[in-house]
Design a protein around this motif. Sequence first.
Motif, PDB file in Angstrom:
ATOM      1  N   LEU A  84       0.996  -1.191  -0.049  1.00  0.00           N
ATOM      2  CA  LEU A  84      -0.062  -0.011   0.047  1.00  0.00           C
ATOM      3  C   LEU A  84       0.950   1.248  -0.038  1.00  0.00           C
ATOM      4  O   LEU A  84       0.645   2.384  -0.790  1.00  0.00           O
ATOM      5  CB  LEU A  84      -0.879   0.106   1.297  1.00  0.00           C
ATOM      6  CG  LEU A  84      -2.168  -0.767   0.979  1.00  0.00           C
ATOM      7  CD1 LEU A  84      -2.906  -1.043   2.559  1.00  0.00           C
ATOM      8  CD2 LEU A  84      -3.073  -0.429  -0.003  1.00  0.00           C
ATOM      9  N   TYR A  93       1.162   3.937  -2.922  1.00  0.00           N
ATOM     10  CA  TYR A  93       0.864   5.255  -2.554  1.00  0.00           C
ATOM     11  C   TYR A  93       1.847   6.242  -3.326  1.00  0.00           C
ATOM     12  O   TYR A  93       1.809   7.405  -3.872  1.00  0.00           O
ATOM     13  CB  TYR A  93       0.495   5.618  -1.117  1.00  0.00           C
ATOM     14  CG  TYR A  93       0.638   7.068  -0.787  1.00  0.00           C
ATOM     15  CD1 TYR A  93      -0.717   7.691  -0.970  1.00  0.00           C
ATOM     16  CD2 TYR A  93       1.869   7.856  -0.397  1.00  0.00           C
ATOM     17  CE1 TYR A  93      -0.830   9.072  -0.445  1.00  0.00           C
ATOM     18  CE2 TYR A  93       1.381   9.114   0.068  1.00  0.00           C
ATOM     19  CZ  TYR A  93       0.172   9.659  -0.055  1.00  0.00           C
ATOM     20  OH  TYR A  93       0.139  11.193   0.185  1.00  0.00           O
ATOM     21  N   SER A  99      -3.444   5.452   2.978  1.00  0.00           N
ATOM     22  CA  SER A  99      -4.842   4.906   2.107  1.00  0.00           C
ATOM     23  C   SER A  99      -6.107   5.886   2.214  1.00  0.00           C
ATOM     24  O   SER A  99      -6.675   6.167   1.260  1.00  0.00           O
ATOM     25  CB  SER A  99      -5.060   3.419   2.187  1.00  0.00           C
ATOM     26  OG  SER A  99      -3.867   2.603   2.015  1.00  0.00           O
ATOM     27  N   LEU A 144      -4.692   0.249  -4.273  1.00  0.00           N
ATOM     28  CA  LEU A 144      -5.003   1.037  -2.890  1.00  0.00           C
ATOM     29  C   LEU A 144      -6.357   0.412  -2.096  1.00  0.00           C
ATOM     30  O   LEU A 144      -6.409   0.046  -1.091  1.00  0.00           O
ATOM     31  CB  LEU A 144      -5.105   2.354  -3.053  1.00  0.00           C
ATOM     32  CG  LEU A 144      -3.518   3.109  -3.165  1.00  0.00           C
ATOM     33  CD1 LEU A 144      -3.798   4.542  -3.253  1.00  0.00           C
ATOM     34  CD2 LEU A 144      -2.968   2.680  -1.830  1.00  0.00           C
TER      35      LEU A 144
END
Length: 545
Positions: A337, A341, A397, A357
């Motif tokens: 994640l 990002y 997230s 995500l």
Amino acid sequence: PDVIKRHPNVVYLVAGVTHPNFLRHEGEKYRLSLQRLADELNVKGHVIFHNKFVSIEELKELIALADIYITPYLEETQITSGTLAYSFGAGNAVISTPFWHAQELLADGMGILVPFGDSDSIAQAITRLIRNEVERHAMRKNAYLLGREMTWNKVAQQYGNLFEEARQKRPSVMQKKISMRPLNEQPLILPDIKLDHFLQMTDSIGIFHHAQHNVPNFAEGYCTDDNSRALILTVLLEKLGTINSLRLNNLASRFLGFVRYAWDEKTARFRNFLTFQRTWTDKNFSEDNHGRAVWALGTCIGQSKNEGFTQMAAEIFEQALTPISSFTSPRAWAFALIGAYEYQQRFPGDRFARNSLEVLSTKLMRLYDENSSAEWKWFEPVLSYDNAKIPHALIVSGRGLANEKMLKSGIDSLHWLTTLQTSSRGHFQPVGTDKIFERGSSKPVFDQQPIEAYSTISACLEAYVTTKDKHWHTEAEKAMHWFLGANDLGIPLYEPVNGGCYDGLHVDRLNRNQGTESTIAFLLSLYEMTNITNIIESLKEPILE
């Protein structure tokens, strides 16, 4: 503290830097211990460390600002003190321990002499001079007059003219903007970033996995986990602009090359362990290793200024990210994640990254909903390692997807974790690894690992950037202090001579090995704290004293 109770407007200014010889061998260990002492005594708002080697002109200005001057030397055999002479000649009220120069100069009521190592006597003397202005001013006047008698006639006249000029210009000194702040408003004094041990652990292939003391352990070979961490570090360090970019690019190319070599096209997985003889030995595939490699690739794509690096990393990023949705490890999801990002910082409109995500963060949210309660705000029924990376992933997230529930869950779980990892004395105390910490059992305290401090620092700074709540910056500083000596044993884990970091705290001692994971955990922590400090300081104006 006794002075502050009676006179809450008193400020104690300590001018000067740590001696370079001491700094070379011990770092800022002593100054940091004084800062912690000020914190424990609850006087940080009344103490200023003017951490600068001042010129004679600036020293005179600082002396002119002072009402009381203190020389608390610890030994009698101090034959002279230049600053004592300056202060006495300027007509300061002086409190001093009875070293030889002070005994002679301050006799007959010209100042106050206190015993060596007696802070209570110093406090009583300060309070006495503050309360009794007549005595204080008489002491200052007598010192000044005696100073005149101690000079040659011609020089005395020159000094008199200078003092008169200084007296007339004193208001301009008071109005000057001086960039000094009390300890509770100062950034944490951080060591310089030193890569000596990091470089020693690196050869033409990549970075070694383990060390025996501060020597690479060739028998343990290399691992993709550590080369992924090293890639993240070198890419981020380039942003600071304080380390030669050619050297960093040279290092990053090795670590990226290692990660790329670890990628197995047939299985679409990353191998992890490579021997010194260049043979892969993996018997089982590691989900966490795979997730960490994706994090490194995403960071390289999102942060590196080298187009060749970003293109090479992008060639396998999507392939490597795809299978992670089938993994079961929440840490692998979290690493991926953060990588996704970072990837979106370069390609904000990429639908595949955004979909990843959504899918992986939803998996973490499901775990949180299934396992958390008022007493146990966590994603699993156990706490193991690299714990703060999971709420960290939910925070980025939630921010990236504009999902308030997800963001709140990340913040809430991180708050619970940092509270759990705070000792009864208020310092950072990570979950130990000597046994599994199961829900409902007591927290294992040892062995404490540097990776926990780093993941906590990184997550707290992400929370700080997201919420602007200073609480999170304070939590990050607390975890950083763990490296610097604010821990259960009161021993620094970082080595100021070579920039390495010891592998952890046992119940009664340090683990003296300086392995790659520990050293990179410290260097990444130092980078993140330095970077956020630079950002904060760039937004501040000097304080008017």
